[in-house]
Motif scaffolding. Sequence first.
Motif, PDB file in Angstrom:
ATOM      1  N   ASN A 121     -51.308  35.424  31.137  1.00 54.68           N
ATOM      2  CA  ASN A 121     -52.365  35.236  30.017  1.00 54.68           C
ATOM      3  C   ASN A 121     -52.667  34.045  29.331  1.00 54.68           C
ATOM      4  O   ASN A 121     -53.983  33.522  29.691  1.00 54.68           O
ATOM      5  N   PRO A 162     -46.861  42.287  30.277  1.00 54.11           N
ATOM      6  CA  PRO A 162     -48.080  41.794  29.622  1.00 54.11           C
ATOM      7  C   PRO A 162     -49.352  42.328  30.474  1.00 54.11           C
ATOM      8  O   PRO A 162     -50.104  42.901  29.557  1.00 54.11           O
ATOM      9  N   LEU A 166     -51.106  44.240  27.300  1.00 55.57           N
ATOM     10  CA  LEU A 166     -52.255  43.224  26.613  1.00 55.57           C
ATOM     11  C   LEU A 166     -53.183  43.258  27.671  1.00 55.57           C
ATOM     12  O   LEU A 166     -53.109  42.419  28.713  1.00 55.57           O
ATOM     13  N   GLY A 171     -53.944  41.134  32.478  1.00 53.90           N
ATOM     14  CA  GLY A 171     -54.006  42.443  31.779  1.00 53.90           C
ATOM     15  C   GLY A 171     -55.414  43.012  31.380  1.00 53.90           C
ATOM     16  O   GLY A 171     -55.560  44.102  31.412  1.00 53.90           O
ATOM     17  N   ILE A 196     -54.197  49.930  24.543  1.00 55.36           N
ATOM     18  CA  ILE A 196     -53.092  49.521  24.065  1.00 55.36           C
ATOM     19  C   ILE A 196     -52.227  50.624  23.512  1.00 55.36           C
ATOM     20  O   ILE A 196     -50.947  50.706  23.737  1.00 55.36           O
TER      21      ILE A 196
END
Length: 444
Positions: A121, A162, A166, A171, A196
């Motif tokens: 990310n 991740p 996320l 993601g 989430i």
Amino acid sequence: MNAVVAAVLIMLVLSLCRIHVVVALILGAMAGGLISGLSLEATIEAFNSGLGGGATVALSYATLGAFAVAIGKSGLAHALADKALALVGNQPAATGGESARRGVRYLIIGLLLLIAMSSQNVLPIHIAFIPLIVPPLLFVMAKLHLDRRLVACVLTFGLITPYMFLPVGFGGIYLNEILMANIAANGIATDGLSVISAMALPALGMVCGLVIAVFFTYRGDRRYDLALIDQEQRTSTRYSPKTLVMAVVAIVAAFVVQLWLGSMILGALTGFVLFNLSGVVKWKEADDLFTEGMKMLAMIGFILIAASGFAEVMRETGDIASLVQGSVGLIGDNQAMAALLMLLVGLLITMGIGSSFSTIPIIAALYVPLALEMGFSPLAIVALVGTAGALGDAGSPASDSTLGPTAGLNADGQHNHIWDTVVPTFVHYNIPLLAFGWLAALVL
């Protein structure tokens, strides 16, 4: 026997027998096609038509490999290794205090975990950082008697968790552009659904697997031959404040370009060109360094291309749908058993294909109508499909989440891909992910 099951089992057994993954994928695909009733010519045609699906990813990794070599030339990774070695001291780790030695071990583990998670990310370069960061640290790890199977588990956790929890970076692609888009395309209104919330329990399963690996399974010592580690590579790279600053600038520039244009290839090329313009990489060395970098991740690219061909043969057999429907048809209206079987089928498919991103479009069209018919809530369906896709990413011989760690940890030939990366990550992540994903499908 179902052709998909047979193909995946053949591929896995051959891999466990130390047959190269590319060969295992090809033989598994051919066997699956023939078992399904396809002719040899049709099977080969399907395999060949699928090869192009992995070409873009393979080229991305090749250019990222070149960028990683350029960063290595700047000395950034070696500065990190030297700092860690200074913490260990010049004497063998065994002569120092046990608590101090473990402190340095956990420092390295924590640092690698943060870098791996950031690669999804903050700086979405995925596995390209591993052959850059890990090989210079092998000497330090060996002095600390750090089990590389633990490092493989830590890196794989950082590469997978991740993106499955996320919605940022990779993601954002997996959760929003693939998972939620396919859920919506198959008849569920996704407005107001929190991805989430749906993936929190499955992500917690990954955390449990990491804790078990770090504090229980691999907390002990494992010795490696220091003589086999290329100390010359560790000490021959010279760095200065200028080269380190330039490395940071190039990384930031690559990140900005990647976000701006949405291309890992152009981002990596931008960083590489900056190293050339700054003089960190001399013009006369640029061609050789670029070639070296492409070679570094070329094997991963070939495996991903072969996995795309394998996936296309599996689709062409038509046995994925029959596998899902046949499994669910065995248990009637039992939600708990239906969720478990759908997750197991997702595990099997992803283990063969090697990509959770490619699995979601295959299974969503089958799982969503079945789950709706059996009374699962929309949030539970998101958790079910998202977990089924992520299952098998860890522990698959053809997954970049296992190939990447092996590329760095086996730089000196003392880390086996199957037994030191694939099997440990399968045990520590797929089992708890299966349990927590099943729980999420029932309680949400």
